[in-house]
Write a protein that holds these residues in place. Structure first.
Motif, PDB file in Angstrom:
ATOM      1  N   LEU A   8       1.251  -1.485   0.234  1.00 50.10           N
ATOM      2  CA  LEU A   8       0.023  -0.035  -0.328  1.00 50.10           C
ATOM      3  C   LEU A   8       0.658   1.341  -0.044  1.00 50.10           C
ATOM      4  CD1 LEU A   8      -3.161   0.529   0.409  1.00 50.10           C
ATOM      5  CD2 LEU A   8      -2.875   0.854   2.989  1.00 50.10           C
ATOM      6  N   ARG A   9       0.634   2.148  -0.917  1.00 47.13           N
ATOM      7  CA  ARG A   9       1.836   3.320  -1.151  1.00 47.13           C
ATOM      8  C   ARG A   9       0.745   4.410  -0.857  1.00 47.13           C
ATOM      9  NH1 ARG A   9       3.643   1.770  -7.112  1.00 47.13           N
ATOM     10  NH2 ARG A   9       4.522   0.219  -6.849  1.00 47.13           N
ATOM     11  N   ALA A  10       1.320   5.352   0.312  1.00 48.70           N
ATOM     12  CA  ALA A  10       0.536   6.275   0.919  1.00 48.70           C
ATOM     13  C   ALA A  10       1.087   7.569  -0.173  1.00 48.70           C
ATOM     14  CB  ALA A  10       1.136   6.672   2.134  1.00 48.70           C
ATOM     15  N   HIS A  11       0.775   8.565  -0.606  1.00 49.80           N
ATOM     16  CA  HIS A  11       0.794   9.876  -0.930  1.00 49.80           C
ATOM     17  C   HIS A  11       0.268  10.948  -0.498  1.00 49.80           C
ATOM     18  CE1 HIS A  11       1.463   8.119  -4.837  1.00 49.80           C
ATOM     19  NE2 HIS A  11       0.541   6.984  -4.739  1.00 49.80           N
ATOM     20  N   GLN A  12       1.164  11.858   0.199  1.00 52.74           N
ATOM     21  CA  GLN A  12       0.576  13.193   1.056  1.00 52.74           C
ATOM     22  C   GLN A  12       0.924  14.265   0.069  1.00 52.74           C
ATOM     23  OE1 GLN A  12       3.928  12.697   3.953  1.00 52.74           O
ATOM     24  NE2 GLN A  12       3.155  11.214   5.107  1.00 52.74           N
ATOM     25  N   ILE A  13      -0.845  14.960   0.713  1.00 60.86           N
ATOM     26  CA  ILE A  13      -0.855  16.255  -0.646  1.00 60.86           C
ATOM     27  C   ILE A  13      -0.849  17.217   0.398  1.00 60.86           C
ATOM     28  CG2 ILE A  13      -2.117  16.856  -1.949  1.00 60.86           C
ATOM     29  CD1 ILE A  13      -2.994  14.400  -2.808  1.00 60.86           C
ATOM     30  N   GLU A  14      -0.736  18.195   0.984  1.00 62.41           N
ATOM     31  CA  GLU A  14      -0.541  19.198   1.644  1.00 62.41           C
ATOM     32  C   GLU A  14      -2.074  20.328   1.259  1.00 62.41           C
ATOM     33  OE1 GLU A  14      -0.334  21.324   4.952  1.00 62.41           O
ATOM     34  OE2 GLU A  14       1.136  19.874   5.060  1.00 62.41           O
ATOM     35  N   HIS A  15      -2.967  20.233   1.771  1.00 62.58           N
ATOM     36  CA  HIS A  15      -4.343  20.882   0.937  1.00 62.58           C
ATOM     37  C   HIS A  15      -4.534  22.069   2.698  1.00 62.58           C
ATOM     38  CE1 HIS A  15      -8.232  21.129  -0.493  1.00 62.58           C
ATOM     39  NE2 HIS A  15      -8.778  20.850  -0.346  1.00 62.58           N
ATOM     40  N   ILE A  16      -5.485  21.866   2.936  1.00 59.13           N
ATOM     41  CA  ILE A  16      -6.521  22.624   4.397  1.00 59.13           C
ATOM     42  C   ILE A  16      -5.103  21.866   5.315  1.00 59.13           C
ATOM     43  CG2 ILE A  16      -8.199  23.083   5.610  1.00 59.13           C
ATOM     44  CD1 ILE A  16      -9.154  22.538   3.155  1.00 59.13           C
ATOM     45  N   GLY A  17      -5.124  20.928   5.146  1.00 58.04           N
ATOM     46  CA  GLY A  17      -3.945  20.192   6.375  1.00 58.04           C
ATOM     47  C   GLY A  17      -3.560  19.337   5.315  1.00 58.04           C
ATOM     48  N   LEU A  18      -3.029  17.704   6.157  1.00 58.41           N
ATOM     49  CA  LEU A  18      -1.980  17.275   5.413  1.00 58.41           C
ATOM     50  C   LEU A  18      -2.653  15.649   5.086  1.00 58.41           C
ATOM     51  CD1 LEU A  18       0.602  16.193   4.558  1.00 58.41           C
ATOM     52  CD2 LEU A  18       0.708  15.022   6.901  1.00 58.41           C
ATOM     53  N   ASP A  19      -3.214  15.869   3.582  1.00 63.20           N
ATOM     54  CA  ASP A  19      -3.953  14.446   3.194  1.00 63.20           C
ATOM     55  C   ASP A  19      -3.098  13.393   2.838  1.00 63.20           C
ATOM     56  OD1 ASP A  19      -5.911  16.701   3.497  1.00 63.20           O
ATOM     57  OD2 ASP A  19      -6.338  16.617   1.379  1.00 63.20           O
ATOM     58  N   VAL A  20      -3.321  12.182   3.669  1.00 67.90           N
ATOM     59  CA  VAL A  20      -2.769  11.298   2.979  1.00 67.90           C
ATOM     60  C   VAL A  20      -3.607  10.119   1.977  1.00 67.90           C
ATOM     61  CG1 VAL A  20      -1.647   9.047   3.588  1.00 67.90           C
ATOM     62  CG2 VAL A  20      -1.671  11.495   5.216  1.00 67.90           C
ATOM     63  N   HIS A  21      -3.311  10.191   0.838  1.00 69.02           N
ATOM     64  CA  HIS A  21      -3.979   9.157  -0.186  1.00 69.02           C
ATOM     65  C   HIS A  21      -3.482   7.833  -0.098  1.00 69.02           C
ATOM     66  CE1 HIS A  21      -6.688  12.787  -1.289  1.00 69.02           C
ATOM     67  NE2 HIS A  21      -5.524  13.246  -1.009  1.00 69.02           N
ATOM     68  N   PHE A  22      -3.856   7.270  -0.292  1.00 67.44           N
ATOM     69  CA  PHE A  22      -3.554   5.629  -0.714  1.00 67.44           C
ATOM     70  C   PHE A  22      -4.098   4.812  -2.153  1.00 67.44           C
ATOM     71  CE2 PHE A  22      -4.063   5.256   4.326  1.00 67.44           C
ATOM     72  CZ  PHE A  22      -3.068   5.752   4.785  1.00 67.44           C
ATOM     73  N   GLU A  23      -2.380   3.983  -2.168  1.00 68.81           N
ATOM     74  CA  GLU A  23      -2.738   3.762  -3.311  1.00 68.81           C
ATOM     75  C   GLU A  23      -2.097   1.644  -3.227  1.00 68.81           C
ATOM     76  OE1 GLU A  23      -1.038   3.804  -8.003  1.00 68.81           O
ATOM     77  OE2 GLU A  23      -0.219   5.458  -6.421  1.00 68.81           O
ATOM     78  N   ALA A  24      -3.153   1.270  -3.629  1.00 71.21           N
ATOM     79  CA  ALA A  24      -2.321  -0.888  -4.110  1.00 71.21           C
ATOM     80  C   ALA A  24      -2.734  -0.819  -6.026  1.00 71.21           C
ATOM     81  CB  ALA A  24      -3.866  -1.350  -3.114  1.00 71.21           C
ATOM     82  N   ARG A  25      -1.611  -1.359  -6.402  1.00 68.29           N
ATOM     83  CA  ARG A  25      -1.920  -1.543  -7.826  1.00 68.29           C
ATOM     84  C   ARG A  25      -1.138  -3.162  -7.868  1.00 68.29           C
ATOM     85  NH1 ARG A  25       2.312   2.263 -10.786  1.00 68.29           N
ATOM     86  NH2 ARG A  25       2.028   4.238  -9.522  1.00 68.29           N
ATOM     87  N   PHE A  26      -2.507  -3.909  -8.467  1.00 72.24           N
ATOM     88  CA  PHE A  26      -2.272  -4.884  -8.896  1.00 72.24           C
ATOM     89  C   PHE A  26      -2.101  -4.688 -10.840  1.00 72.24           C
ATOM     90  CE2 PHE A  26      -4.249  -4.655  -5.317  1.00 72.24           C
ATOM     91  CZ  PHE A  26      -4.452  -6.019  -4.529  1.00 72.24           C
ATOM     92  N   ASP A  27      -0.163  -4.965 -10.467  1.00 73.53           N
ATOM     93  CA  ASP A  27       0.006  -5.439 -12.259  1.00 73.53           C
ATOM     94  C   ASP A  27       0.064  -5.922 -13.033  1.00 73.53           C
ATOM     95  OD1 ASP A  27       0.922  -4.759 -14.665  1.00 73.53           O
ATOM     96  OD2 ASP A  27       2.766  -3.206 -13.759  1.00 73.53           O
ATOM     97  N   TYR A  28      -1.074  -6.835 -13.808  1.00 72.27           N
ATOM     98  CA  TYR A  28      -1.496  -7.748 -14.581  1.00 72.27           C
ATOM     99  C   TYR A  28       0.181  -8.125 -15.978  1.00 72.27           C
ATOM    100  CZ  TYR A  28      -4.356  -8.787 -10.714  1.00 72.27           C
ATOM    101  OH  TYR A  28      -5.118  -8.604 -10.077  1.00 72.27           O
ATOM    102  N   GLY A  29       0.285  -7.012 -16.257  1.00 74.19           N
ATOM    103  CA  GLY A  29       1.143  -6.511 -16.982  1.00 74.19           C
ATOM    104  C   GLY A  29       0.311  -6.879 -18.583  1.00 74.19           C
ATOM    105  N   LYS A  30      -1.133  -6.578 -18.709  1.00 72.25           N
ATOM    106  CA  LYS A  30      -2.141  -5.178 -19.527  1.00 72.25           C
ATOM    107  C   LYS A  30      -1.466  -4.423 -20.082  1.00 72.25           C
ATOM    108  CE  LYS A  30      -3.340  -9.697 -18.269  1.00 72.25           C
ATOM    109  NZ  LYS A  30      -3.213 -11.679 -19.513  1.00 72.25           N
ATOM    110  N   PRO A  31      -2.258  -3.869 -20.834  1.00 68.77           N
ATOM    111  CA  PRO A  31      -2.293  -2.908 -21.059  1.00 68.77           C
ATOM    112  C   PRO A  31      -3.208  -1.323 -21.430  1.00 68.77           C
ATOM    113  CG  PRO A  31      -2.782  -4.170 -23.109  1.00 68.77           C
ATOM    114  CD  PRO A  31      -2.860  -4.556 -21.970  1.00 68.77           C
TER     115      PRO A  31
END
Length: 122
Positions: free
Chosen positions: A35-58
């Motif tokens: 699970l990757r975290a992406h932190q963005i300064e907005h009104i406060g510190l926002d933390v968005h998460f990303e989970a990638r499932f890469d099956y080698g598809k286009p």
């Protein structure tokens, strides 16, 4: 509703944004899913998460849910059901394959606190 879904949902309802953030991280960590975290300064510190499932598809499909909350508004509990759905989907994707790559995104700061405070959004 499965026992897993109910347990996850009960672990989110009534929690603060930070509590939900920790619950998402804990669920992915216990399942051994990156699970990757992406932190963005907005009104406060926002933390968005990303989970990638890469099956080698286009092509990719992106699915998202907001996990944030504000006080005890009902919309926040609706957010919890989307979060649980994506966590359970991640568990299935861990061992499966699809004809597309999948990104699961968990967004912070989806509730507009000014609208909630003005009672124009629940």
């Amino acid at each position: 509703m499965s026992d897993d879904a109910y347990t996850l949902l009960r672990g989110l309802v009534g929690k603060s944004t930070e509590g939900r953030r920790e619950a998402i991280q804990r669920a992915f960590r216990s399942d051994g899913i990156d699970l990757r975290a992406h932190q963005i300064e907005h009104i406060g510190l926002d933390v968005h998460f990303e989970a990638r499932f890469d099956y080698g598809k286009p092509n990719d499909i992106w699915l998202s849910a907001n996990y944030d909350t504000y006080e005890r508004v009902s919309a926040a509990n609706n957010n919890a059901s989307g979060v649980v759905s994506l966590i359970l989907l991640a568990r299935a994707l861990k061992t499966g394959t699809l004809p597309v790559n999948v990104r699961l995104l968990f967004f912070d700061a989806g509730l507009d606190t000014l609208l909630v405070t003005a009672q124009k959004r629940s």
